[in-house]
Design a protein around this motif. Structure first.
Motif, PDB file in Angstrom:
ATOM      1  N   GLY A  22      -1.250   3.353  -6.462  1.00  0.00           N
ATOM      2  CA  GLY A  22      -2.248   2.578  -5.735  1.00  0.00           C
ATOM      3  C   GLY A  22      -1.642   1.410  -4.995  1.00  0.00           C
ATOM      4  O   GLY A  22      -0.625   1.536  -4.307  1.00  0.00           O
ATOM      5  N   VAL A  23      -2.253   0.221  -5.164  1.00  0.00           N
ATOM      6  CA  VAL A  23      -1.795  -1.010  -4.520  1.00  0.00           C
ATOM      7  C   VAL A  23      -0.910  -1.776  -5.499  1.00  0.00           C
ATOM      8  O   VAL A  23      -1.346  -2.126  -6.596  1.00  0.00           O
ATOM      9  CB  VAL A  23      -2.985  -1.893  -4.089  1.00  0.00           C
ATOM     10  CG1 VAL A  23      -2.481  -3.195  -3.467  1.00  0.00           C
ATOM     11  CG2 VAL A  23      -3.880  -1.152  -3.105  1.00  0.00           C
ATOM     12  N   TYR A  24       0.316  -2.057  -5.087  1.00  0.00           N
ATOM     13  CA  TYR A  24       1.284  -2.742  -5.940  1.00  0.00           C
ATOM     14  C   TYR A  24       1.399  -4.212  -5.543  1.00  0.00           C
ATOM     15  O   TYR A  24       1.227  -4.572  -4.375  1.00  0.00           O
ATOM     16  CB  TYR A  24       2.658  -2.074  -5.841  1.00  0.00           C
ATOM     17  CG  TYR A  24       2.709  -0.727  -6.514  1.00  0.00           C
ATOM     18  CD1 TYR A  24       3.276  -0.573  -7.774  1.00  0.00           C
ATOM     19  CD2 TYR A  24       2.160   0.394  -5.895  1.00  0.00           C
ATOM     20  CE1 TYR A  24       3.316   0.667  -8.406  1.00  0.00           C
ATOM     21  CE2 TYR A  24       2.187   1.636  -6.512  1.00  0.00           C
ATOM     22  CZ  TYR A  24       2.764   1.770  -7.765  1.00  0.00           C
ATOM     23  OH  TYR A  24       2.789   2.991  -8.395  1.00  0.00           O
ATOM     24  N   SER A  25       1.696  -5.045  -6.533  1.00  0.00           N
ATOM     25  CA  SER A  25       1.892  -6.468  -6.315  1.00  0.00           C
ATOM     26  C   SER A  25       3.295  -6.847  -6.763  1.00  0.00           C
ATOM     27  O   SER A  25       3.739  -6.451  -7.849  1.00  0.00           O
ATOM     28  CB  SER A  25       0.849  -7.266  -7.097  1.00  0.00           C
ATOM     29  OG  SER A  25       1.081  -8.654  -6.962  1.00  0.00           O
ATOM     30  N   TYR A  26       3.992  -7.609  -5.903  1.00  0.00           N
ATOM     31  CA  TYR A  26       5.346  -8.060  -6.204  1.00  0.00           C
ATOM     32  C   TYR A  26       5.452  -9.564  -5.976  1.00  0.00           C
ATOM     33  O   TYR A  26       4.768 -10.117  -5.103  1.00  0.00           O
ATOM     34  CB  TYR A  26       6.373  -7.377  -5.296  1.00  0.00           C
ATOM     35  CG  TYR A  26       6.587  -5.911  -5.546  1.00  0.00           C
ATOM     36  CD1 TYR A  26       7.651  -5.465  -6.325  1.00  0.00           C
ATOM     37  CD2 TYR A  26       5.738  -4.961  -4.987  1.00  0.00           C
ATOM     38  CE1 TYR A  26       7.857  -4.107  -6.549  1.00  0.00           C
ATOM     39  CE2 TYR A  26       5.933  -3.611  -5.196  1.00  0.00           C
ATOM     40  CZ  TYR A  26       7.001  -3.186  -5.982  1.00  0.00           C
ATOM     41  OH  TYR A  26       7.192  -1.845  -6.198  1.00  0.00           O
ATOM     42  N   PHE A  64     -10.685  -5.581  -3.937  1.00  0.00           N
ATOM     43  CA  PHE A  64      -9.965  -6.029  -5.123  1.00  0.00           C
ATOM     44  C   PHE A  64     -10.093  -7.541  -5.230  1.00  0.00           C
ATOM     45  O   PHE A  64     -10.124  -8.241  -4.215  1.00  0.00           O
ATOM     46  CB  PHE A  64      -8.473  -5.677  -5.030  1.00  0.00           C
ATOM     47  CG  PHE A  64      -8.181  -4.242  -4.707  1.00  0.00           C
ATOM     48  CD1 PHE A  64      -7.919  -3.324  -5.708  1.00  0.00           C
ATOM     49  CD2 PHE A  64      -8.170  -3.807  -3.385  1.00  0.00           C
ATOM     50  CE1 PHE A  64      -7.648  -1.996  -5.408  1.00  0.00           C
ATOM     51  CE2 PHE A  64      -7.903  -2.481  -3.070  1.00  0.00           C
ATOM     52  CZ  PHE A  64      -7.647  -1.576  -4.080  1.00  0.00           C
ATOM     53  N   VAL A  65     -10.162  -8.043  -6.441  1.00  0.00           N
ATOM     54  CA  VAL A  65     -10.040  -9.483  -6.660  1.00  0.00           C
ATOM     55  C   VAL A  65      -8.592  -9.746  -7.051  1.00  0.00           C
ATOM     56  O   VAL A  65      -7.967  -8.952  -7.765  1.00  0.00           O
ATOM     57  CB  VAL A  65     -11.021  -9.985  -7.747  1.00  0.00           C
ATOM     58  CG1 VAL A  65     -10.729  -9.356  -9.101  1.00  0.00           C
ATOM     59  CG2 VAL A  65     -10.968 -11.503  -7.840  1.00  0.00           C
ATOM     60  N   LEU A  66      -8.029 -10.839  -6.537  1.00  0.00           N
ATOM     61  CA  LEU A  66      -6.645 -11.179  -6.837  1.00  0.00           C
ATOM     62  C   LEU A  66      -6.610 -12.149  -8.018  1.00  0.00           C
ATOM     63  O   LEU A  66      -7.105 -13.272  -7.919  1.00  0.00           O
ATOM     64  CB  LEU A  66      -5.977 -11.800  -5.612  1.00  0.00           C
ATOM     65  CG  LEU A  66      -5.862 -10.886  -4.393  1.00  0.00           C
ATOM     66  CD1 LEU A  66      -5.314 -11.642  -3.193  1.00  0.00           C
ATOM     67  CD2 LEU A  66      -4.978  -9.675  -4.709  1.00  0.00           C
ATOM     68  N   ALA A 109      -2.845  -1.811  -8.913  1.00  0.00           N
ATOM     69  CA  ALA A 109      -4.273  -1.501  -8.995  1.00  0.00           C
ATOM     70  C   ALA A 109      -4.473  -0.048  -8.609  1.00  0.00           C
ATOM     71  O   ALA A 109      -4.149   0.338  -7.476  1.00  0.00           O
ATOM     72  CB  ALA A 109      -5.070  -2.411  -8.068  1.00  0.00           C
ATOM     73  N   PRO A 110      -4.974   0.791  -9.507  1.00  0.00           N
ATOM     74  CA  PRO A 110      -5.177   2.202  -9.170  1.00  0.00           C
ATOM     75  C   PRO A 110      -6.116   2.362  -7.978  1.00  0.00           C
ATOM     76  O   PRO A 110      -7.172   1.730  -7.909  1.00  0.00           O
ATOM     77  CB  PRO A 110      -5.804   2.777 -10.445  1.00  0.00           C
ATOM     78  CG  PRO A 110      -5.394   1.840 -11.534  1.00  0.00           C
ATOM     79  CD  PRO A 110      -5.355   0.480 -10.895  1.00  0.00           C
ATOM     80  N   SER A 111      -5.711   3.208  -7.023  1.00  0.00           N
ATOM     81  CA  SER A 111      -6.520   3.473  -5.839  1.00  0.00           C
ATOM     82  C   SER A 111      -5.943   4.690  -5.143  1.00  0.00           C
ATOM     83  O   SER A 111      -4.735   4.934  -5.208  1.00  0.00           O
ATOM     84  CB  SER A 111      -6.506   2.261  -4.897  1.00  0.00           C
ATOM     85  OG  SER A 111      -7.405   2.432  -3.820  1.00  0.00           O
ATOM     86  N   GLY A 112      -6.773   5.454  -4.468  1.00  0.00           N
ATOM     87  CA  GLY A 112      -6.330   6.668  -3.807  1.00  0.00           C
ATOM     88  C   GLY A 112      -5.906   6.435  -2.369  1.00  0.00           C
ATOM     89  O   GLY A 112      -6.696   5.981  -1.544  1.00  0.00           O
ATOM     90  N   GLY A 144       0.828  -1.194   0.000  1.00  0.00           N
ATOM     91  CA  GLY A 144       0.000   0.000   0.000  1.00  0.00           C
ATOM     92  C   GLY A 144       0.864   1.245   0.000  1.00  0.00           C
ATOM     93  O   GLY A 144       1.983   1.239   0.541  1.00  0.00           O
ATOM     94  N   THR A 145       0.375   2.318  -0.601  1.00  0.00           N
ATOM     95  CA  THR A 145       1.172   3.537  -0.764  1.00  0.00           C
ATOM     96  C   THR A 145       0.325   4.780  -0.496  1.00  0.00           C
ATOM     97  O   THR A 145      -0.903   4.722  -0.459  1.00  0.00           O
ATOM     98  CB  THR A 145       1.724   3.637  -2.198  1.00  0.00           C
ATOM     99  OG1 THR A 145       0.612   3.748  -3.123  1.00  0.00           O
ATOM    100  CG2 THR A 145       2.565   2.428  -2.565  1.00  0.00           C
ATOM    101  N   TYR A 146       1.019   5.896  -0.330  1.00  0.00           N
ATOM    102  CA  TYR A 146       0.385   7.202  -0.444  1.00  0.00           C
ATOM    103  C   TYR A 146       0.559   7.656  -1.893  1.00  0.00           C
ATOM    104  O   TYR A 146       1.675   7.656  -2.422  1.00  0.00           O
ATOM    105  CB  TYR A 146       1.006   8.221   0.502  1.00  0.00           C
ATOM    106  CG  TYR A 146       0.548   8.080   1.932  1.00  0.00           C
ATOM    107  CD1 TYR A 146      -0.810   8.125   2.253  1.00  0.00           C
ATOM    108  CD2 TYR A 146       1.456   7.904   2.961  1.00  0.00           C
ATOM    109  CE1 TYR A 146      -1.242   7.996   3.563  1.00  0.00           C
ATOM    110  CE2 TYR A 146       1.041   7.778   4.277  1.00  0.00           C
ATOM    111  CZ  TYR A 146      -0.315   7.828   4.573  1.00  0.00           C
ATOM    112  OH  TYR A 146      -0.739   7.697   5.878  1.00  0.00           O
ATOM    113  N   THR A 147      -0.538   8.001  -2.522  1.00  0.00           N
ATOM    114  CA  THR A 147      -0.506   8.372  -3.932  1.00  0.00           C
ATOM    115  C   THR A 147      -0.394   9.886  -4.098  1.00  0.00           C
ATOM    116  O   THR A 147      -0.525  10.645  -3.148  1.00  0.00           O
ATOM    117  CB  THR A 147      -1.765   7.860  -4.641  1.00  0.00           C
ATOM    118  OG1 THR A 147      -2.925   8.332  -3.945  1.00  0.00           O
ATOM    119  CG2 THR A 147      -1.796   6.337  -4.639  1.00  0.00           C
ATOM    120  N   GLY A 148      -0.157  10.297  -5.329  1.00  0.00           N
ATOM    121  CA  GLY A 148      -0.101  11.721  -5.623  1.00  0.00           C
ATOM    122  C   GLY A 148       1.305  12.240  -5.848  1.00  0.00           C
ATOM    123  O   GLY A 148       1.491  13.338  -6.364  1.00  0.00           O
TER     124      GLY A 148
END
Length: 380
Positions: A62-66, A112-114, A81-84, A53-57
């Motif tokens: 958004g939410v990153y997957s690794y 979100f669906v994975l 996944a784009p998200s604020g 999870g991140t702070y955007t802007g």
């Protein structure tokens, strides 16, 4: 003695055709799933998928997957996944849920669906039970708890708790329950009790822990479970694997409170100790190792880093070390195999990866994952 017979031209052709077919299958799978994900998941079982999870802007989206290699400590991004402001994200089965940390009317939670470990947005819901209420209501959800058919967000600025039903398709329904804890409240986290009968809520503003009973699809009956001294600043709570002890990290006092946990949801404090000596008044996150032997806490704003404690047989803590880290370690995670400590250093724009040996982190990071404003790490 073994002998071999040369292949006929027809056999050679069939062999080449077979290899060509398998090569094509590998190429197609790599294209569909992503090369790095496919190669790791198919041929390297020592990998794990993590959500960030991140702070955007300011660079993040958004939410990153690794995909995280638990042998080497390296990671490769699979998707986003784009998200604020999804500053706290938690996987739950084939889905994931995040907060949207705002206090201007946009605050809420997202589902979100994975799909092969990559989050795909489903829907977003307001943290306010009524959008006619003040934009500050439900403000700054900063922690999320899924389970028992619902999701709970702890709303820091709002000083309240929002409960969202989880629909059959994994989406979130509108807020079904809403709990206020007074004008001074700053709610920072919610945790299920070991038996799942209660949810405990850390309230930084009121220097206390609330206890709510778990019902069929929701919560009820807020009860004051622990009252701390003024300025204690409760932030995050964890239970040990035995379910007989709990540990509360307090942000404003940089302290740890150790509890005996008893029948009926009782929290009995038996020791309070300093979590670190940096004086930052920004203690943040707390986790226990999978083997139950070590407890870790993160600290920000001054002398940033991770404190390490041994958990003694009676539940007491013994200081085992301190690890200086990059700037603002708001959140961290332990790899599923227990060999790596991953620290989300928000103001360093990186996730630092430290090797663990007998529970103690290496003095310098093994690797670093560049990412703008990372603030939450969760393994699937």
């Amino acid at each position: 003695m073994k002998t071999s017979t040369p292949l006929t031209p027809e056999q050679e052709a069939r062999k080449r055709s077979s290899w060509a077919s398998w090569t094509m299958i590998v190429i197609v799978l790599a294209a569909v799933l992503g090369l790095e994900y496919f190669l790791n998941s198919a041929f390297r079982p020592d990998t794990a998928t993590m959500l960030v999870g991140t702070y955007t802007g300011e660079g993040s989206e958004g939410v990153y997957s690794y995909i995280f290699n638990q042998k080497t400590g390296t990671a490769a991004q699979m998707g986003v996944a784009p998200s604020g402001n999804p500053s706290f994200v938690v996987p739950d089965g084939g889905f994931a849920y995040s907060v949207n940390e705002y206090s201007d009317g946009r605050q809420g939670a997202s589902s979100f669906v994975l799909e092969d470990g990559v989050p795909v947005p489903l829907n977003s819901v307001s943290a306010r039970p009524d959008t006619a209420l003040s934009p500050k209501t439900g403000g700054d959800p900063c922690n999320l708890l899924p389970g028992n058919g619902f999701v709970v967000t702890s709303n820091y600025t709002g000083g309240d708790l929002s409960v969202y039903p989880v629909l059959p398709d994994g989406r979130l329904g509108p807020v079904s329950e809403f709990y206020r804890f007074g004008d001074k409240a700053h709610i920072h986290c919610a945790r299920f009790s070991p038996d799942g009968a209660f949810v405990f809520v850390a309230d930084l503003g009121n220097d206390c822990i609330w206890r709510l009973s778990v019902t069929d699809g929701g919560l009820s009956s807020p009860f004051l479970a622990f009252r701390g001294s003024e300025g204690l600043g409760p932030r995050h709570l964890v239970f040990d694997a035995s379910g007989t002890h709990a540990y509360l990290l307090c942000e404003l006092s940089d302290s740890l409170v150790c509890f005996n946990y008893g029948p009926g949801g009782t929290l009995e404090p038996f020791r309070t100790l300093s979590a670190y000596d940096g004086g930052g008044k920004g203690s943040a996150d707390i986790h226990i190792s999978a083997d139950g032997r070590f407890l870790y806490t993160s600290h920000r704003l001054k002398g940033d880093g991770i404190s390490v404690f041994r958990i003694l047989p009676d539940g007491d803590l013994e200081r085992a070390g301190f690890l200086p880290t990059g700037s603002h370690p708001r959140n961290f995670a332990l790899s599923p195999n227990g060999k790596w400590l991953l620290v989300a250093c928000r103001d360093a724009d990186a996730i630092e990866v430290y090797a663990l040996k007998n529970g103690i982190p290496s003095p310098a990071p093994k690797t670093s994952i560049p990412l703008s404003k990372p603030v939450c790490i969760s393994f699937i």
